[in-house]
Scaffold this active site. Structure first.
Site, PDB file in Angstrom:
ATOM      1  N   GLU A   1      -4.898   1.027  11.464  1.00 30.43           N
ATOM      2  CA  GLU A   1      -5.012   0.886  10.016  1.00 30.43           C
ATOM      3  C   GLU A   1      -5.967   1.995   9.605  1.00 30.43           C
ATOM      4  O   GLU A   1      -7.176   1.890   9.803  1.00 30.43           O
ATOM      5  CB  GLU A   1      -5.530  -0.526   9.703  1.00 30.43           C
ATOM      6  CG  GLU A   1      -5.260  -0.959   8.304  1.00 30.43           C
ATOM      7  CD  GLU A   1      -6.496  -0.831   7.450  1.00 30.43           C
ATOM      8  OE1 GLU A   1      -6.623   0.245   6.808  1.00 30.43           O
ATOM      9  OE2 GLU A   1      -7.307  -1.759   7.425  1.00 30.43           O
TER      10      GLU A   1
ATOM     11  N   CYS B   1     -10.202   1.171   2.410  1.00 35.39           N
ATOM     12  CA  CYS B   1      -9.060   2.079   2.661  1.00 35.39           C
ATOM     13  C   CYS B   1      -8.008   1.945   1.564  1.00 35.39           C
ATOM     14  O   CYS B   1      -7.193   2.842   1.383  1.00 35.39           O
ATOM     15  CB  CYS B   1      -8.410   1.762   3.999  1.00 35.39           C
ATOM     16  SG  CYS B   1      -9.549   1.923   5.356  1.00 35.39           S
TER      17      CYS B   1
HETATM   18  C1  SIN Z   1      -9.945  -1.714   4.616  1.00 33.47           C
HETATM   19  O1  SIN Z   1     -10.588  -1.091   3.822  1.00 33.47           O
HETATM   20  O2  SIN Z   1      -9.695  -1.219   5.718  1.00 33.47           O
HETATM   21  C2  SIN Z   1      -9.419  -3.111   4.377  1.00 33.47           C
HETATM   22  C3  SIN Z   1      -9.362  -3.486   2.971  1.00 33.47           C
HETATM   23  C4  SIN Z   1      -8.756  -4.853   2.748  1.00 33.47           C
HETATM   24  O3  SIN Z   1      -8.484  -5.594   3.688  1.00 33.47           O
HETATM   25  O4  SIN Z   1      -8.532  -5.172   1.588  1.00 33.47           O
END
Ligand code: SIN
Length: 484
Positions: free
Chosen positions: A255, A289
């Site tokens: 991810e 992310c």
């Molecule tokens: C992330 O920033 O990697 C995860 C964000 C989320 O689960 O909403």
């Protein structure tokens, strides 16, 4: 840390094979809002990581042999304990990571939801039967846990990113070793304490805290007894971890980074779009992310959207996340602030205008919530992940133009758009080259949904009914000789 009611949740050692391991040196954990050292955690290394892998390997046989119901009960206990300790866990998270307390408690509920979800999904690992090409054969497909899983998780969601991976792995019957980010190990260790109280057997869930990122990373990506590696973090680091995993042909899920477009069409409900932009951009001070990275606004509503958005961003209360009323906390470090400041300064030099913020905030880890206008899709801020509280606004005229701009990136994690025309909604939803699309919605993450990206944002899906697949192997059984 004195604020934590249940002091047994504050742990300073790695958790390996059901016991707490001390090492010769320590890692200092700092509160990003104040710079204060809040804890010292034993600094584990390669040796402890190998011990953890061995423990997970030894525990695999018994854990995978448990019935789905038995595993589900223990995971449900873990979920219940996380929710019962939501206040303490949230406070630990705020103290080490910086996000406001309400948001931190939200993360605990979000993380716990994966335990609940996958404890239920554990019972639904269905196989298949397939019509065979001849009468004397039968084809049966079964699913089996892949084995020992290793994970490296980031500092931006110190609880939920571990829970999202561990819950799926444990539900499938796998055992688990995680190296949490060294900035935020306390949330991971508190989870381990609760896993033990929940009755998760020794060796099933292991946490190795250590600052030898390369050494520990090499064990977790190359150890022959690890069957699967999963990572949440930057695309650059992910690429190098994938290549390390190639040496033992591990199953991998990644991810990685994003560059989320947030598109506001002329027919959008502007108030809803502003609310969606606030949550998708300023959650966790812009450090997720899936955070909006570029805001595209159609010319007809540019002035109206910008005015309302500026008003909403001005209302954010910046400060120490434990203080009452604070809605946005610090960034993780001074170097993270410097990276954001550089992107903003470069944009200004290239012609962008600052309508709000644009400077470092009240401490070295703070950056003011910022809005830039007159940004173009070719400025560095539009093709780098900002990972901070800055909104660049880019104007556009028509659907084809904005789709081309939104897709002009190697990333493909999350995208958002606001529109009312049903034909446009389908065209744009299908045309966006992203793994997740928020349509008139800025908060898309939850345990029931498949979280993950396309292109260089990674592979695999976390959460949802699809999330178990990453931790299971498909085995085909061919039964022959069935003729009379
Ligand atoms: C992330 O920033 O990697 C995860 C964000 C989320 O689960 O909403």
């Amino acid at each position: 840390m004195q604020q934590i009611k249940d002091q047994q949740l504050v742990k300073n050692f790695s958790y390996i094979n059901g016991s707490w391991h001390s090492s010769a040196s320590n890692i200092e954990v700092t509160n990003p809002a104040t710079g204060e050292i809040i804890a010292k955690v034993s600094n584990a290394g390669i040796e402890e990581t190998q011990l953890a892998v061995q423990a997970a390997k030894n525990a695999f046989k018994a854990w995978s042999a448990k019935s789905a119901n038995e595993r589900a009960k223990l995971m449900r206990n873990w979920f219940d304990l996380m929710m019962a300790h939501q206040d303490d866990l949230g406070r630990i998270l705020t103290l080490e990571q910086g996000k406001p307390l309400a948001e931190a408690k939200g993360e605990i509920a979000y993380g716990a939801a994966f335990l609940e979800w996958f404890s239920e999904e554990a019972k639904r690992v269905y196989g298949d039967t397939i019509p065979a090409p001849s009468q004397d054969k039968r084809i049966v497909v079964i699913k089996q846990p892949i084995g020992v899983v290793a994970a490296i998780t980031p500092w931006n969601f110190p609880n939920a990113m571990i829970a999202r991976k561990a819950a799926a792995a444990l539900a499938a019957g796998c055992t688990f070793v995680v190296r949490p980010a060294t900035q935020t190990p306390l949330s991971a260790l508190a989870m381990a304490e609760l896993a033990e109280r929940a009755g998760i057997p020794a060796g099933v869930f292991n946490v190795v805290v250590g600052d030898d990122a390369r050494g520990i990373g090499e064990v977790l990506t190359q150890h022959p007894d690890i069957a699967k590696f999963t990572f949440t973090g930057s695309t650059a680091v992910g690429k190098s971890l994938i290549s390390q995993c190639a040496t033992t042909v591990k199953k991998v899920s990644m991810e990685l980074g994003g560059n989320a477009p947030f598109i506001v069409f002329d027919d959008a409900d502007i108030d809803a779009a502003v609310a969606g932009a606030m949550v998708s951009k300023y959650r966790n001070a812009g450090q997720t992310c899936v955070c909006t990275n570029r805001i595209f606004v159609q010319s007809g509503v540019l002035a109206k959207f910008t005015e309302k958005f500026v008003t909403a961003v001005k209302a954010l209360q910046v400060g120490n996340g434990v203080d009452e009323g604070v809605t946005i906390g610090p960034m993780i470090s001074a170097s993270a602030v410097a990276d954001v400041a550089k992107l903003v300064d470069d944009s200004i030099a290239a012609g962008a205008k600052v309508v709000l913020g644009g400077k470092q905030g009240q401490g070295e880890n703070f950056y003011q919530p910022t809005i830039l206008t007159d940004v173009t899709n070719t400025m560095p801020i539009a093709f780098n992940e900002i990972f901070g509280p800055v909104s660049p606004i880019i104007a556009f005229d028509n659907e084809d133009e904005v789709l081309a701009m939104a897709n002009a990136t190697e990333f493909g994690l999350a995208a958002y758009f606001y529109a009312r025309d049903i034909g446009r909604i389908w065209r744009v939803a299908e045309g966006l080259e992203y793994g997740m699309v928020g349509i008139n919605e800025g908060l898309i993450s939850n345990a029931a949904a498949p979280f993950g990206g396309v292109k260089q944002s990674g592979n695999g899906r976390e959460g949802s009914k699809y999330g178990l697949d990453d931790y299971l192997e498909i085995k085909y059984l061919c039964m022959g000789g069935l003729d009379k």
